[in-house]
Motif scaffolding. Sequence first.
Motif, PDB file in Angstrom:
ATOM      1  N   VAL A   4       0.643  -1.650  -0.121  1.00  0.00           N
ATOM      2  CA  VAL A   4       0.005  -0.182  -0.150  1.00  0.00           C
ATOM      3  C   VAL A   4       1.101   1.433   0.110  1.00  0.00           C
ATOM      4  O   VAL A   4       1.993   1.473   0.788  1.00  0.00           O
ATOM      5  CB  VAL A   4      -0.591   0.169   1.475  1.00  0.00           C
ATOM      6  CG1 VAL A   4      -1.468  -1.278   1.237  1.00  0.00           C
ATOM      7  CG2 VAL A   4      -0.525  -0.153   3.134  1.00  0.00           C
ATOM      8  N   VAL A  52       1.659   5.235   0.833  1.00  0.00           N
ATOM      9  CA  VAL A  52       0.218   6.319   2.287  1.00  0.00           C
ATOM     10  C   VAL A  52       1.343   7.653   1.324  1.00  0.00           C
ATOM     11  O   VAL A  52       2.210   7.876   1.882  1.00  0.00           O
ATOM     12  CB  VAL A  52       0.859   5.462   3.692  1.00  0.00           C
ATOM     13  CG1 VAL A  52       0.062   7.301   4.424  1.00  0.00           C
ATOM     14  CG2 VAL A  52      -0.407   4.624   3.509  1.00  0.00           C
ATOM     15  N   ILE A  91      -6.898   7.295   5.165  1.00  0.00           N
ATOM     16  CA  ILE A  91      -6.718   5.744   5.486  1.00  0.00           C
ATOM     17  C   ILE A  91      -7.592   4.815   6.372  1.00  0.00           C
ATOM     18  O   ILE A  91      -7.806   4.717   7.024  1.00  0.00           O
ATOM     19  CB  ILE A  91      -5.224   5.827   6.013  1.00  0.00           C
ATOM     20  CG1 ILE A  91      -3.288   6.096   5.765  1.00  0.00           C
ATOM     21  CG2 ILE A  91      -4.637   3.570   5.943  1.00  0.00           C
ATOM     22  CD1 ILE A  91      -2.749   6.112   6.600  1.00  0.00           C
ATOM     23  N   LEU A 103      -3.803  -1.029   7.602  1.00  0.00           N
ATOM     24  CA  LEU A 103      -2.084  -1.622   8.078  1.00  0.00           C
ATOM     25  C   LEU A 103      -1.512  -2.745   8.074  1.00  0.00           C
ATOM     26  O   LEU A 103      -0.195  -2.863   7.587  1.00  0.00           O
ATOM     27  CB  LEU A 103      -1.272  -0.638   7.913  1.00  0.00           C
ATOM     28  CG  LEU A 103      -1.950   1.043   7.676  1.00  0.00           C
ATOM     29  CD1 LEU A 103      -1.526   2.286   8.360  1.00  0.00           C
ATOM     30  CD2 LEU A 103      -2.119   1.101   6.192  1.00  0.00           C
ATOM     31  N   LYS A 128       0.924  -5.100   6.051  1.00  0.00           N
ATOM     32  CA  LYS A 128       0.741  -4.654   4.512  1.00  0.00           C
ATOM     33  C   LYS A 128       2.409  -3.973   4.439  1.00  0.00           C
ATOM     34  O   LYS A 128       2.912  -4.040   5.589  1.00  0.00           O
ATOM     35  CB  LYS A 128      -0.417  -3.737   4.356  1.00  0.00           C
ATOM     36  CG  LYS A 128      -1.126  -3.861   4.739  1.00  0.00           C
ATOM     37  CD  LYS A 128      -2.009  -4.438   3.767  1.00  0.00           C
ATOM     38  CE  LYS A 128      -3.540  -4.986   3.069  1.00  0.00           C
ATOM     39  NZ  LYS A 128      -3.565  -6.279   2.202  1.00  0.00           N
ATOM     40  N   HIS A 129       2.938  -3.777   2.728  1.00  0.00           N
ATOM     41  CA  HIS A 129       4.210  -3.505   3.160  1.00  0.00           C
ATOM     42  C   HIS A 129       3.943  -2.116   2.776  1.00  0.00           C
ATOM     43  O   HIS A 129       2.935  -1.990   1.894  1.00  0.00           O
ATOM     44  CB  HIS A 129       5.213  -3.948   1.700  1.00  0.00           C
ATOM     45  CG  HIS A 129       4.875  -4.803   1.616  1.00  0.00           C
ATOM     46  ND1 HIS A 129       6.436  -5.926   3.150  1.00  0.00           N
ATOM     47  CD2 HIS A 129       4.691  -6.641   1.765  1.00  0.00           C
ATOM     48  CE1 HIS A 129       6.831  -6.999   3.022  1.00  0.00           C
ATOM     49  NE2 HIS A 129       5.591  -7.667   2.248  1.00  0.00           N
ATOM     50  N   VAL A 130       3.772  -1.133   3.462  1.00  0.00           N
ATOM     51  CA  VAL A 130       3.566   0.739   3.565  1.00  0.00           C
ATOM     52  C   VAL A 130       4.873   1.226   3.570  1.00  0.00           C
ATOM     53  O   VAL A 130       5.551   0.912   3.849  1.00  0.00           O
ATOM     54  CB  VAL A 130       3.141   1.103   5.028  1.00  0.00           C
ATOM     55  CG1 VAL A 130       2.564   2.359   4.689  1.00  0.00           C
ATOM     56  CG2 VAL A 130       1.755   0.565   5.499  1.00  0.00           C
ATOM     57  N   VAL A 180       2.141   5.583  12.163  1.00  0.00           N
ATOM     58  CA  VAL A 180       1.561   4.504  10.941  1.00  0.00           C
ATOM     59  C   VAL A 180       1.381   3.279  11.793  1.00  0.00           C
ATOM     60  O   VAL A 180       0.290   2.067  11.548  1.00  0.00           O
ATOM     61  CB  VAL A 180       2.616   4.363   9.662  1.00  0.00           C
ATOM     62  CG1 VAL A 180       1.955   2.969   9.266  1.00  0.00           C
ATOM     63  CG2 VAL A 180       2.551   4.935   9.369  1.00  0.00           C
ATOM     64  N   PRO A 230       2.334  -2.882  10.708  1.00  0.00           N
ATOM     65  CA  PRO A 230       2.687  -3.117   8.874  1.00  0.00           C
ATOM     66  C   PRO A 230       3.682  -4.562   8.829  1.00  0.00           C
ATOM     67  O   PRO A 230       4.258  -4.521  10.080  1.00  0.00           O
ATOM     68  CB  PRO A 230       3.227  -1.859   8.152  1.00  0.00           C
ATOM     69  CG  PRO A 230       2.840  -0.954   9.207  1.00  0.00           C
ATOM     70  CD  PRO A 230       2.767  -1.162  10.434  1.00  0.00           C
ATOM     71  N   ILE A 238       7.930  -0.821   6.764  1.00  0.00           N
ATOM     72  CA  ILE A 238       7.998   0.041   6.381  1.00  0.00           C
ATOM     73  C   ILE A 238       8.876   1.027   5.273  1.00  0.00           C
ATOM     74  O   ILE A 238       9.844   0.697   6.344  1.00  0.00           O
ATOM     75  CB  ILE A 238       7.468   1.677   7.862  1.00  0.00           C
ATOM     76  CG1 ILE A 238       6.279   0.782   8.704  1.00  0.00           C
ATOM     77  CG2 ILE A 238       7.131   2.154   7.365  1.00  0.00           C
ATOM     78  CD1 ILE A 238       5.854   1.711   9.725  1.00  0.00           C
TER      79      ILE A 238
END
Length: 183
Positions: A38, A40, A93, A97, A100-102, A122, A128, A131
């Motif tokens: 994702v 951001v 958002i 998260l 996830k790979h932010v 975050v 996540p 990040i």
Amino acid sequence: MSNIVKKNVIMDSDAIRRALVRIAHEIIEKNKGVEDVVIVGIRTRGVPLAQRIAAEVGSIENCEMTVGMLDITLYRDDLSTLGYNPVVHGTDINFDLSGKHVILVDDVLYTGRTIRAALDAVIDMGRPKTIQLAVLVDRGHKELPIRADYVGKNVPTSQKETIEVVLNEIDGEDEVYIGEVVD
């Protein structure tokens, strides 16, 4: 009163576009695709950059990328010096998260304090898997041990210089220039 004098254009619209295309390819390569990735953007200019990177990644991978907007105002370590009524633009958002790979996106990496605030924000929203940080310009002068995973351009600067990013979505044109603070 200090003014910033436009000094030297270091990236025109084509250079910005090429840098973002390269960053998109690097994100895909490093993450072995875009599953659970994702993007951001940190308000203000990180948001249109995140949207552009997401569009490029989506075009390459033939998919729709999830993009969010992060306002770090209330996480800043200098909040007390900003005045009693800081302007909060809001975070958008509306996805989880966790796991996830932010990819955090900002325009300029300078001291690292904005990114530290973004990391705190975050983490408050989930856990996540990773990040990662993408910036259009890294100008040096870090005060915290923070580095970008993806950099459009490294630009060594002096403390008297500034990096100004203007983007079509906000300013009506695309350009990055070095400015100098004059009294």
